[in-house]
Write an enzyme that holds these catalytic residues in place. Sequence first.
Site, mmCIF file in Angstrom:
data_model
loop_
_atom_site.group_PDB
_atom_site.id
_atom_site.type_symbol
_atom_site.label_atom_id
_atom_site.label_comp_id
_atom_site.label_asym_id
_atom_site.label_seq_id
_atom_site.Cartn_x
_atom_site.Cartn_y
_atom_site.Cartn_z
ATOM 1 N N ARG A 1 -5.744 0.507 -15.421
ATOM 2 C CA ARG A 1 -5.918 1.449 -14.312
ATOM 3 C C ARG A 1 -6.655 2.734 -14.694
ATOM 4 N NH1 ARG A 1 -2.502 3.576 -11.629
ATOM 5 N NH2 ARG A 1 -3.373 3.284 -9.562
ATOM 6 N N TYR B 1 -10.023 2.869 -12.510
ATOM 7 C CA TYR B 1 -9.940 3.779 -11.356
ATOM 8 C C TYR B 1 -9.877 5.244 -11.772
ATOM 9 C CZ TYR B 1 -7.762 -0.448 -9.221
ATOM 10 O OH TYR B 1 -7.446 -1.695 -8.788
ATOM 11 N N GLY C 1 4.008 -4.014 -3.416
ATOM 12 C CA GLY C 1 4.001 -4.325 -4.834
ATOM 13 C C GLY C 1 4.305 -3.058 -5.601
ATOM 14 N N ARG C 2 3.327 -2.138 -5.561
ATOM 15 C CA ARG C 2 3.421 -0.893 -6.323
ATOM 16 C C ARG C 2 4.721 -0.131 -6.052
ATOM 17 N NH1 ARG C 2 -1.240 1.414 -7.782
ATOM 18 N NH2 ARG C 2 -2.218 0.450 -5.995
ATOM 19 N N GLY D 1 0.791 -1.225 0.000
ATOM 20 C CA GLY D 1 0.000 0.000 0.000
ATOM 21 C C GLY D 1 0.821 1.272 0.000
ATOM 22 N N GLU E 1 4.930 -6.106 2.427
ATOM 23 C CA GLU E 1 4.637 -6.824 1.180
ATOM 24 C C GLU E 1 4.222 -5.809 0.117
ATOM 25 O OE1 GLU E 1 1.818 -9.672 2.825
ATOM 26 O OE2 GLU E 1 0.190 -8.266 2.464
ATOM 27 N N CYS F 1 -14.253 -1.224 -28.118
ATOM 28 C CA CYS F 1 -15.596 -0.644 -28.199
ATOM 29 C C CYS F 1 -16.095 -0.385 -26.789
ATOM 30 C CB CYS F 1 -16.534 -1.594 -28.935
ATOM 31 S SG CYS F 1 -15.931 -1.976 -30.562
ATOM 32 N N GLU F 2 -15.394 0.458 -26.104
ATOM 33 C CA GLU F 2 -15.660 0.836 -24.712
ATOM 34 C C GLU F 2 -15.175 2.266 -24.617
ATOM 35 O OE1 GLU F 2 -16.668 0.325 -21.728
ATOM 36 O OE2 GLU F 2 -17.428 -1.698 -22.052
HETATM 37 C C1 LIG Z 1 -2.304 -6.085 -3.427
HETATM 38 C C2 LIG Z 1 -1.720 -6.484 -2.136
HETATM 39 C C3 LIG Z 1 -0.436 -6.046 -1.779
HETATM 40 C C4 LIG Z 1 0.368 -5.086 -2.611
HETATM 41 O O1 LIG Z 1 -0.246 -3.857 -2.667
HETATM 42 P P1 LIG Z 1 0.536 -2.584 -3.251
HETATM 43 O O2 LIG Z 1 -0.475 -1.505 -3.174
HETATM 44 O O3 LIG Z 1 0.893 -2.948 -4.656
HETATM 45 O O4 LIG Z 1 1.729 -2.358 -2.403
HETATM 46 C C5 LIG Z 1 0.087 -6.494 -0.592
HETATM 47 N N1 LIG Z 1 -0.608 -7.341 0.209
HETATM 48 C C6 LIG Z 1 -1.838 -7.778 -0.096
HETATM 49 C C7 LIG Z 1 -2.531 -8.691 0.823
HETATM 50 C C8 LIG Z 1 -2.438 -7.365 -1.274
HETATM 51 O O5 LIG Z 1 -3.673 -7.784 -1.579
#
Ligand SMILES: *Cc1c(COP(=O)(O)O)cnc(C)c1O
Length: 419
Positions: free
Chosen positions: A309, A313, A273-274, A230, A271, A339-340
């Site tokens: 995205r 969003y 990702g982004r 997050g 954890e 076609c959207e």
């Molecule tokens: C999607 C997700 C992440 C990664 O989220 P980011 O916003 O990309 O950092 C981490 N943990 C869980 C459980 C997720 O569902």
Amino acid sequence: MPISETFKTRLYPQLDRIAKHFGTPFHIYDEAGLRATGQALKDAFAGAEGFREFFAVKALPNPFILTIMREMGFGFDCSSIPELMLARNAHVAPTDIMFTSNNTSEADFLAAAAHGGCILNLDDISLIGKVPLMPELICFRYNPGAKRSGNAIIGKPEEAKYGVSDGQIADAYRKAQERGAKRFGLHSMLASNELDYRYIVETARMLLDLCRRLELELNIRMEFVNIGGGLGIPYRPEDAPLDLPAMGREVCRLLEDFKKAYGYVPRLFTESGRYMSGPHGVLVTRVINRKDIYRTHIGVDSSMAALMRPAIYGAYHHIEAPGCEDRPLELVDVVGPLCENNDKFAIQRQLPHLEGGELLVIQDTGAHGHAMGFNYNGRLRPQELLLRTDSSVERIRRAENVTDYFATLIFEPDTLAAG
Ligand SMILES: *Cc1c(COP(=O)(O)O)cnc(C)c1O
């Protein structure tokens, strides 16, 4: 956010050459940038004993990328069977994989337990009885409900579908103990694309307070707290980046205080990702049409199949047209062929005058980009390339083709006669 100068200076001068060699469109990722951000994350939490990042596989589920993550010492966060397979194929140990599913099925549990298992992160108290074999180490995802305010993307914790409620959390650990669990971890993920580091620090504080409460109530000690992903990235040029060093300092201070007070401290896991991969990827697409009606529409050779995205969003992705910087600016929509009507990468954006043939660089597509793509309208997902630290470029996934699209129409005929 304009992509990092180092990515740009290594990518833009050879963009035409890369496009000519591989064809467009493609996502291209920056190995040097991925490694630099990984190092920054490790530096920020160097003061946390046993800190570990579990890269959220869903952000960029490509084996070449996962290998880079593993080389940096990261584990993986998975929430589906194919993600578990990807993580295991990266040759990591069972304790390097967290399985954080939601609305978990029996098949998910079986896959999580296979091949030596993983760290199981349960999303609900009702799942304790459904785990086929309770592992020795168990984690729960906590949802504080009204105790915390929400974040714009995930929303209010009370309305979210994730996690064990505050009223059930102690019972969840108790029940897991009854089923044989002996070691424990605690997880929460309340934010998405959060740029205010203080929100994440509050999550760490909340989890440490809960560790204490659970110790008093159940006499158990958490081995780790996982503050989730997050962490946000600045998609817009005017966004201030997340202050990672400040976040690291404040979280580490909370951990030190905890240790001073209670004589032990849980390990810290994240954890992300982004934050790890988002800024280190771009989608390169060529302008194929220019249409001047009520608005000017710049048609490109990719679509929301490559990047959802903006459509789902209303997300902003910065766009540049390298080599066209000197042209006059005009207000345009950048559109794909679906076609959207929401198949647009940008709406009413100032871009240099484009005629057709130019390359556009759609930025910050390294997380939740290619991976979120879909095949609606028979549109196919593009290839993925990796810009290596030595500036060579390697294909790490081919583009989908029509054979892939029709693959699920090859099957064993089966009919259930009317009953
Ligand atoms: C999607 C997700 C992440 C990664 O989220 P980011 O916003 O990309 O950092 C981490 N943990 C869980 C459980 C997720 O569902």
